[in-house]
Write an enzyme that holds these catalytic residues in place. Sequence first.
Site, short mmCIF file in Angstrom:
data_model
loop_
_atom_site.label_atom_id
_atom_site.label_comp_id
_atom_site.label_asym_id
_atom_site.label_seq_id
_atom_site.Cartn_x
_atom_site.Cartn_y
_atom_site.Cartn_z
CG HIS A 80 56.04 20.92 23.82
ND1 HIS A 80 55.42 21.90 23.09
CD2 HIS A 80 56.86 20.27 22.95
CE1 HIS A 80 55.82 21.83 21.82
NE2 HIS A 80 56.70 20.85 21.72
CG HIS A 106 54.46 14.32 30.51
ND1 HIS A 106 54.45 13.07 29.94
CD2 HIS A 106 53.23 14.85 30.23
CE1 HIS A 106 53.30 12.86 29.33
NE2 HIS A 106 52.54 13.91 29.50
CG HIS A 108 49.71 17.98 30.55
ND1 HIS A 108 50.00 18.37 29.26
CD2 HIS A 108 49.98 16.65 30.61
CE1 HIS A 108 50.42 17.32 28.57
NE2 HIS A 108 50.42 16.26 29.37
CG HIS A 133 49.71 12.53 31.60
ND1 HIS A 133 49.51 13.21 30.41
CD2 HIS A 133 48.52 12.57 32.26
CE1 HIS A 133 48.26 13.63 30.36
NE2 HIS A 133 47.64 13.26 31.47
CB THR A 215 47.03 14.54 25.67
OG1 THR A 215 48.27 14.69 26.38
CG2 THR A 215 46.14 13.55 26.41
CB THR A 216 51.47 15.93 22.95
OG1 THR A 216 52.17 14.71 23.24
CG2 THR A 216 51.20 16.68 24.25
#
Length: 319
Positions: A80, A106, A108, A133, A215-216
């Site tokens: 992801h 991580h 996005h 994040h 958020t996941t």
Amino acid sequence: MITLLFLLVVGAQAQHEWTYSEGVLDEKHWRLQYPDCGGTRQSPIDLKMKKVRYNPSLRALNLTGYGLRQGEFPMTNNGHTVQISLPSSMRMTTSDGSQYLAKQMHFHWGGDSSEISGSEHTVDGMRYIIEIHVVHYHSKYGSYEEAQNEPDGLAVLAALVEVKDYAENTYYSNFISHLEDIRYAGQSTVLRDLDIQDMLPGDLRYYYSYLGSLTTPSCTENVHWFVVADTVKLSKTQIEKLENSLLNHQNETIQNNYRSTQPLNHRVVEANFVSHPHQEYTLGSKLHFYLNNIDQNLEYLRRFIEQKITKRKKEKYWP
């Protein structure tokens, strides 16, 4: 009969990996397998400047151990995103004295030819190119695994990324150069001598604060968010490298790995500044933002068309 059909649908989804926009378990259907994803305190959100409440009691975050550190930092392509494991000796102390221990970092991003910007939080509807994040858990719990199910268990330090005509950000050189080592989902490598503080915005004093969720999936609603007002600057080359280097579990390029903004639902967003200290929200600045995005979208569209033409030529001569 309806109950049976529902159970069959959920059972089928349980066999699938969650995704953002494609497949049985895309973002719209997360809540069927992960009920918290349909909650009322979800993240990310749009940070609307006119609705942000100034709180003068919010002091600057105190980051400990974020500077240059010797040792090894595992970095993984989890299908992801790219995730860097961090030592618990990295700590963030908030204005109320709560202490959170770092777990992982991580990213996005966007990358699709039709939508290049990929931050999760937006500012007055404007989406930035990337969002970083740094995930933490409350120090009063023995581990991240214990904290992730507690109502006050988690905190995330978020930073937005800008790209214009900046030179290469050398603080990201080590990270970017190792992306090729984790091209496929499940692959891992090791970064050495990492400086997380230099990978964050230069000014960490000012931030937005609100209560939200991961958020996941599993989207647990136990996250205290701190979104830094200042931004990270990366070059176009560095952005394109991140957007095009990693593959997911279906061997497709990981792009647009961000969740849509969620309803605020009467929550309060606070900030420790009255006006944005690093950007003036004038008509001119907004126009520049949109023109810059249009220019970059046209460039991506040009490259997309060239790839299609090249592919068709190959199919014509090599059936």
